[in-house]
Write an enzyme that holds these catalytic residues in place. Structure first.
Site, PDB file in Angstrom:
ATOM      1  N   THR A 150      54.692 118.422  56.513  1.00 56.34           N
ATOM      2  CA  THR A 150      54.491 119.876  56.481  1.00 56.34           C
ATOM      3  C   THR A 150      53.649 120.311  55.295  1.00 56.34           C
ATOM      4  O   THR A 150      53.465 119.574  54.329  1.00 56.34           O
ATOM      5  CB  THR A 150      55.836 120.625  56.399  1.00 56.34           C
ATOM      6  OG1 THR A 150      56.426 120.330  55.126  1.00 56.34           O
ATOM      7  CG2 THR A 150      56.785 120.213  57.501  1.00 56.34           C
ATOM      8  N   CYS A 151      53.185 121.555  55.382  1.00 59.77           N
ATOM      9  CA  CYS A 151      52.405 122.163  54.300  1.00 59.77           C
ATOM     10  C   CYS A 151      53.318 122.667  53.198  1.00 59.77           C
ATOM     11  O   CYS A 151      52.992 123.641  52.516  1.00 59.77           O
ATOM     12  CB  CYS A 151      51.599 123.335  54.837  1.00 59.77           C
ATOM     13  SG  CYS A 151      50.095 122.836  55.638  1.00 59.77           S
ATOM     14  N   ASP A 152      54.469 122.066  53.034  1.00 59.56           N
ATOM     15  CA  ASP A 152      55.389 122.496  51.992  1.00 59.56           C
ATOM     16  C   ASP A 152      55.420 121.420  50.930  1.00 59.56           C
ATOM     17  O   ASP A 152      55.733 120.268  51.207  1.00 59.56           O
ATOM     18  CB  ASP A 152      56.785 122.700  52.582  1.00 59.56           C
ATOM     19  CG  ASP A 152      57.693 123.414  51.604  1.00 59.56           C
ATOM     20  OD1 ASP A 152      57.725 123.007  50.419  1.00 59.56           O
ATOM     21  OD2 ASP A 152      58.365 124.364  52.004  1.00 59.56           O
TER      22      ASP A 152
END
Lengths: 389, 389
Positions: free
Chosen positions: B336-338
Site C-alpha cells: 500500500t501507499c502507506d
C-alpha cells in the site's frame, strides 16, 4: 472552519430521533470538501490538485471533486476505476503507487492512464514492458525521492522514494527505454506542521532537473505530494501559509523557470469534513484504588477505523455532551477482544468525569484514513459505515 | 506437524496451473485443525474447549469444530450467530468479550447464550438488566482477572480484567443481582512460550474461590483462556507440555477439589493450519551504495491481513523457491501507499539474494488472526481471500 458543521449536527440529531442506534458511523459533509478544494486552488493557483483517493474513496466525494475539476492520485487499479466511475477522464489520473504489479500497470494503460510514479529502475522496466505490450503512447514517469519528514505527525518511513542521486539514473533509464522522464515527486510526511518542510526537497528536485538537463533530458514537473494537515487537537497553519511557503521555495530553487507543479492532498482535503459518532460501551477501573485510572471503551477502535491512533500518532478531538465539566485522565480503548486495541494510554486522554455508558461521543476530523482502514470483520464487527451528506 | 502440508502444496500447485494469479490467498487445511483439536482434547481431557472464533471464523472451520464437539468463545453477536449457523447449540457458546453493549447482551440471551465474561460491576449490572428484560434464567458470569503476560510474544495490555481483589466484589455483586457467580478467567498472553505461566493466575483464582466460599458463594469454573502458541520462526513447546503444567498447577492450588475448567485456544487451534501465498511485487534499493539494504515488497502487508506484524511482534516463517541459497537482510514491506505498511525493518528479515519480482512466497502459520484483520478496502485493495480445503 469548524470541524463540526451545522449540517452534520442536524443529520445526527435526526438520525438519533429516527431511532438508528447501532454501531459507529462516519458522517462526511461535502460542503467542507468543496470549501477545502477552493482553498487549495486559491493558495496554489498554478498547481494542479490530484486528490489522494486512498484518504476517502466514497463515490460521492470523488464525484464532487471530479466535478470541481480535481485530478486523482490512485494507489491501485481499483482506485483508477473508482475515479473513472466518478467522472474523471484518464488524463486526470496518476498511478501514484511506486509498488505495482506489471499486469496492473498494463491494466492502467489499457484504462488510459499515462502518468506513473517510480522509485527504482526495475519499476521503470515494468512500465516499459507494459507499454510495449499494450501499445500505449506518451507514457510519463516521475521519480519519487526520499525526504526526511521532520515536522510530520505521521512521519513517513523510507518505504517510498530513492536517494536524489539515484533518481537521476532512474529517470535517465526511463528516457532510454522510451518513456517520458517527466518529473520528480516527494512527500514531506503526513500531517506536516512545518510550512518550510518543502524547501529542502525542492532544492534536491531542482538539482535533479539541472543534472538531467546536462544530459539532454528536460523534466517538466514537480509533484509536491501531500502532507497538508487537518486540525486535530492542535491548531495547524492555514492552507494559504503553505501556498506562500511553497511558492517562495519554488522561486528560490527554480528562479523564473518554474516547473509545472501538482499536489496530492488527501487528509487536507477530506480530514476535517468528517465526524464519527461513537457510543461509550463501558467505563470501568481495574481496582478500587483512589488513583486507579479510568478506562473508557468505545464501539470503535484501532481495528474499526481508527488505525491512525497506532503508536498514539494521531490524537483526535473528541466531543461529549459533558464538555463543560471536570475532566479526568482516561485510557481510551476499542470494543474488540484484542488487547492491542487501545488507542490512548501512554498519554492518557482527558474526558469528563460524568461520561457514562451509552453516551455518544463525536470524534472530529475523521474524514480521512478511517473507513477504508477498518477491518473487514474482526471480532465479527462490520467495517465503519459512512454517510455522505 | 509441518506448517506446510501436502494438501496445501497440491492445492497451490493446481491453482497456479489453472492460471489463478491475482492477489494473495490464505489456504487453510482442515486436517490440521482436526489434529489440533484432538491434541487439546488429549492434553487436557477434563477441560472443555471453547474455540476463539475471532482467530478464524470461516464457516467450514466452525462447522468442523462444532462437529468435533468444540464449544465456542465469541466476541460479538455476529460471532454467536456464526457459531449457531455452524451447528453449535447455544449452551456451547460463551460471550467472552468483557465490553458489551447492553442490547447485545439481550440479543445473546434471546439466542440462548447463558455464559458471559465480565470484569467490573457495571458490566454485571448490564447483564442483570438484560436478564430481567428478556426473562432469561440461569445466567452465568465469570470474572476476568489481570495477568502479567510475561513470556508472551503478543503480550496483553491491561485492557481486560481487574485486580483479583476486585473480582471478589464483582462476583459477589453478580450473586446479589440474581446471576450465577460461576467462575474466574484469565489470559496469560497470546503466543505464550512459558508453560508455567498459568501457575500464578491459578494461585489468584484459588484465592478468589476460597474468599467467596467464605461468603457462601461457591464458584465452579476456571477459564484458562488461550495463549497456546503456534510455531512461527521459533519452536514452541508441544500442547502436551502445557497440559501437564496446567494440571500440576491446578492440583497445587485446588488440591483434590478441582474446578471445572475450560480453555479458549484460537491461534493454537488454527494458526499452523494456514499458509498465505503472496507475490513479490518489487525488490529495490534506495541508493547504489554497496551496503544499502534491500527492500522487498509483497502483495500483502500490515493492512492486508498481517496486522500482527505491528511492532514486529509476530515473525512469520517465509518460504521461497530459492531457500537453499545465500540470504541477505531485507526490509519487508506491504503493497500500500502507506509508509507504516512495513512489516520487518528494525530486525531485518533474511531472504535469498536471488528472490525476484514475480516470485511466490509462502507465509506459514497464518491460519489465525489474518483474514478478519484485513482492511476492507484500503488503497482499493480487497480483503485477504481464504480457501478452506
Amino acid at each position: 472552519m469548524a470541524p463540526m458543521t451545522e449540517r452534520i449536527r442536524d443529520f445526527l440529531r435526526d438520525r438519533r430521533a429516527a431511532g438508528v442506534e447501532d454501531g459507529p458511523v462516519l458522517v462526511v459533509d461535502l460542503d467542507v470538501i468543496r470549501d477545502n478544494y477552493a482553498k487549495f486552488a486559491r493558495a496554489l493557483p498554478d498547481t494542479r490538485v490530484f486528490y489522494a483517493v486512498k484518504a476517502n474513496p466514497e463515490p460521492k466525494v470523488l464525484s464532487l471533486l471530479a466535478g470541481l475539476g480535481s485530478c486523482f492520485d490512485t494507489a491501485s487499479v481499483a482506485e483508477i476505476r473508482m475515479a473513472l466511475a466518478a467522472g474523471a477522464t484518464a488524463d486526470r489520473i496518476s498511478f501514484g503507487n511506486t509498488i505495482k504489479k506489471e499486469r496492473d500497470i498494463a491494466r492502467a494503460l489499457e484504462l488510459g492512464v499515462r502518468l506513473f510514479a517510480v522509485d527504482c529502475e526495475v519499476e521503470v522496466e515494468k512500465i516499459a514492458r507494459a507499454k510495449a505490450e499494450t501499445g500505449a503512447e506518451d507514457v510519463r514517469v516521475f521519480c519519487r525521492i526520499l525526504c526526511d519528514g521532520a515536522g510530520a505527525e505521521w512521519p513517513l518511513s523510507r518505504k517510498f522514494g530513492c536517494e536524489p542521486a539515484m533518481a537521476i539514473d532512474v529517470l535517465e533509464h526511463a528516457h532510454r527505454l522510451g518513456l517520458e522522464a517527466y518529473g520528480v515527486s516527494f512527500h514531506v510526511g503526513s500531517q506536516q506542521g512545518n510550512v518550510g518542510a518543502w524547501d529542502s526537497a525542492l532544492a534536491s528536485s531542482s538539482w535533479i532537473f539541472r543534472e538531467l538537463a546536462e544530459r539532454g533530458i528536460f523534466l517538466k514537473m514537480v509533484n509536491l505530494g501531500g502532507g497538508f494537515p487537518t486540525k486535530y487537537l492542535k491548531d495547524v497553519p492555514a492552507v494559504g501559509a503553505y501556498g506562500n511557503a511553497i511558492f517562495r521555495a519554488l522561486s528560490k530553487h527554480f528562479g523564473n523557470r518554474l516547473p509545472e507543479t501538482i499536489i496530492e492532498p488527501g487528509r487536507g482535503m477530506v480530514g476535517n469534513a468528517g465526524v464519527i459518532e461513537s457510543e461509550v460501551v463501558l467505563v470501568s477501573q481495574k481496582s478500587k484504588a483512589e488513583d486507579e485510572v479510568r478506562w473508557v471503551y468505545l464501539d470503535i477502535g484501532k481495528f474499526g477505523g481508527l488505525a491512525e491512533t497506532m503508536d498514539e500518532s494521531i490524537r483526535y478531538d473528541i466531543r461529549t455532551e459533558h464538555d463543560g465539566e471536570r475532566k479526568v485522565p482516561c485510557v481510551l480503548a476499542g470494543p474488540t477482544c484484542d488487547s492491542a486495541d487501545v488507542m490512548y494510554e501512554k498519554t492518557p486522554y482527558w474526558l469528563p468525569v460524568s461520561l457514562e455508558i451509552g453516551d455518544r461521543v463525536l470524534i472530529e476530523g475523521t474524514g480521512a484514513y478511517t473507513t477504508t482502514y477498518s477491518a473487514v470483520a474482526f471480532n465479527g464487527l462490520p467495517p465503519l459505515a459512512t454517510v455522505v451528506i
